[in-house]
Design a protein around this motif. Sequence first.
Motif, PDB file in Angstrom:
ATOM      1  N   THR A 188       0.831  -1.200   0.000  1.00  0.00           N
ATOM      2  CA  THR A 188       0.000   0.000   0.000  1.00  0.00           C
ATOM      3  C   THR A 188       0.870   1.256   0.000  1.00  0.00           C
ATOM      4  N   ASN A 189       0.246   2.375  -0.318  1.00  0.00           N
ATOM      5  CA  ASN A 189       0.964   3.650  -0.287  1.00  0.00           C
ATOM      6  C   ASN A 189       1.460   3.954   1.121  1.00  0.00           C
ATOM      7  N   ASN A 190       0.629   3.689   2.124  1.00  0.00           N
ATOM      8  CA  ASN A 190       1.049   3.934   3.501  1.00  0.00           C
ATOM      9  C   ASN A 190       2.272   3.111   3.871  1.00  0.00           C
ATOM     10  N   GLU A 191       2.357   1.912   3.324  1.00  0.00           N
ATOM     11  CA  GLU A 191       3.512   1.069   3.626  1.00  0.00           C
ATOM     12  C   GLU A 191       4.788   1.598   2.982  1.00  0.00           C
ATOM     13  N   THR A 192       4.689   2.151   1.777  1.00  0.00           N
ATOM     14  CA  THR A 192       5.898   2.729   1.179  1.00  0.00           C
ATOM     15  C   THR A 192       6.295   4.004   1.907  1.00  0.00           C
ATOM     16  N   VAL A 193       5.309   4.745   2.414  1.00  0.00           N
ATOM     17  CA  VAL A 193       5.613   5.925   3.231  1.00  0.00           C
ATOM     18  C   VAL A 193       6.384   5.514   4.480  1.00  0.00           C
ATOM     19  N   GLN A 194       5.923   4.454   5.127  1.00  0.00           N
ATOM     20  CA  GLN A 194       6.588   3.982   6.345  1.00  0.00           C
ATOM     21  C   GLN A 194       7.966   3.409   6.032  1.00  0.00           C
ATOM     22  N   TYR A 195       8.074   2.699   4.928  1.00  0.00           N
ATOM     23  CA  TYR A 195       9.372   2.145   4.517  1.00  0.00           C
ATOM     24  C   TYR A 195      10.374   3.280   4.327  1.00  0.00           C
ATOM     25  N   ALA A 196       9.955   4.324   3.619  1.00  0.00           N
ATOM     26  CA  ALA A 196      10.840   5.461   3.360  1.00  0.00           C
ATOM     27  C   ALA A 196      11.260   6.136   4.655  1.00  0.00           C
ATOM     28  N   ALA A 197      10.336   6.212   5.626  1.00  0.00           N
ATOM     29  CA  ALA A 197      10.655   6.830   6.908  1.00  0.00           C
ATOM     30  C   ALA A 197      11.677   5.993   7.675  1.00  0.00           C
ATOM     31  N   PHE A 198      11.473   4.679   7.707  1.00  0.00           N
ATOM     32  CA  PHE A 198      12.411   3.801   8.406  1.00  0.00           C
ATOM     33  C   PHE A 198      13.801   3.853   7.770  1.00  0.00           C
ATOM     34  N   ARG A 199      13.842   3.975   6.434  1.00  0.00           N
ATOM     35  CA  ARG A 199      15.122   3.940   5.726  1.00  0.00           C
ATOM     36  C   ARG A 199      15.711   5.340   5.508  1.00  0.00           C
ATOM     37  N   ASN A 200      15.008   6.364   5.996  1.00  0.00           N
ATOM     38  CA  ASN A 200      15.483   7.754   5.895  1.00  0.00           C
ATOM     39  C   ASN A 200      15.766   8.169   4.447  1.00  0.00           C
ATOM     40  N   PHE A 201      14.845   7.832   3.548  1.00  0.00           N
ATOM     41  CA  PHE A 201      15.012   8.235   2.154  1.00  0.00           C
ATOM     42  C   PHE A 201      14.939   9.767   2.051  1.00  0.00           C
ATOM     43  N   LYS A 202      15.782  10.320   1.230  1.00  0.00           N
ATOM     44  CA  LYS A 202      15.780  11.758   1.006  1.00  0.00           C
ATOM     45  C   LYS A 202      14.660  12.118   0.048  1.00  0.00           C
ATOM     46  N   GLN A 203      13.906  13.165   0.375  1.00  0.00           N
ATOM     47  CA  GLN A 203      12.807  13.579  -0.478  1.00  0.00           C
ATOM     48  C   GLN A 203      13.336  14.342  -1.691  1.00  0.00           C
ATOM     49  N   GLN A 204      12.509  14.398  -2.733  1.00  0.00           N
ATOM     50  CA  GLN A 204      12.873  15.159  -3.921  1.00  0.00           C
ATOM     51  C   GLN A 204      13.038  16.630  -3.554  1.00  0.00           C
ATOM     52  N   LYS A 205      13.938  17.301  -4.264  1.00  0.00           N
ATOM     53  CA  LYS A 205      14.176  18.718  -3.990  1.00  0.00           C
ATOM     54  C   LYS A 205      12.957  19.567  -4.296  1.00  0.00           C
ATOM     55  N   LYS A 206      12.283  19.245  -5.399  1.00  0.00           N
ATOM     56  CA  LYS A 206      11.132  20.033  -5.826  1.00  0.00           C
ATOM     57  C   LYS A 206      10.131  19.114  -6.501  1.00  0.00           C
ATOM     58  N   ALA A 207       8.909  19.082  -5.995  1.00  0.00           N
ATOM     59  CA  ALA A 207       7.884  18.191  -6.546  1.00  0.00           C
ATOM     60  C   ALA A 207       7.399  18.705  -7.902  1.00  0.00           C
TER      61      ALA A 207
END
Length: 244
Positions: free
Chosen positions: A182-201
């Motif tokens: 699910t989308n919520n699961e990828t959000v949580q995965y990214a948080a756990f792995r400290n993925f860097k967000q895009q500079k500009k959406a």
Amino acid sequence: MDNKKREKLFMREFFRKTGKAIYDYNLIEPGDRILIGVSGGKDSLALLEVLALRARDPKQNYSVVAAHIAVENVAYEVDAEYIAAFCDRLGVPLVLRTICATVRENSGKPACFVCSWNRRKMLFEIAKEQKCNKLALGHHRDDAIESLLMSMMFNGTIASMPPRLAMFDNTFTLIRPLIYITNNETVQYAAFRNFKQQKKACPYEQATNRHSIASIIDEMEALSPHVRGNLFAAMKNIQEEYLP
């Protein structure tokens, strides 16, 4: 339960669900060379990490290559150096390309469609150059559900995002290993792995039918908390005798 144990259990379940999708739909076969489209967003980074780590197991017997396509005339920005370092840490070769996706006036085609079509075309070209027989994209379950409703509402057809799609006379295959995620699961995965967000959406991101459909599904959950799971299950439970 402490945070580390919670994270460990979550990561195990994330890998399990991805592995189940790979098994259920026969997405990866021995000897595959898979190109992974990496936009820099949470979904594609999660997909890249999961497939790269699974590939380290000799029993899996497949290899991966990553590709990032920059679009020079669309005002979004990602950190290419971060993506390169991410791939390097995983031991995955990375191909970087820049394209121009010009939207012609009066074409009737939205900017997102034109951009996506051009990026997909370049990915196919890179796959051919890199001798990859499959292309993996980071679409997840919520993407598939939204696509189903968009197809029904705007095109009058029942169609979505198949986990496995044979192309070019069955010589090439597009796969979506995160189809159970699910989308919520990828959000949580990214948080756990400290993925860097895009500079500009992307400036068009919030102005699409997809965004509106996602809001509608949120409203539908007030009637049924299981609406997302049921919509996804419905795609494999079509009762043709009750259709016109």
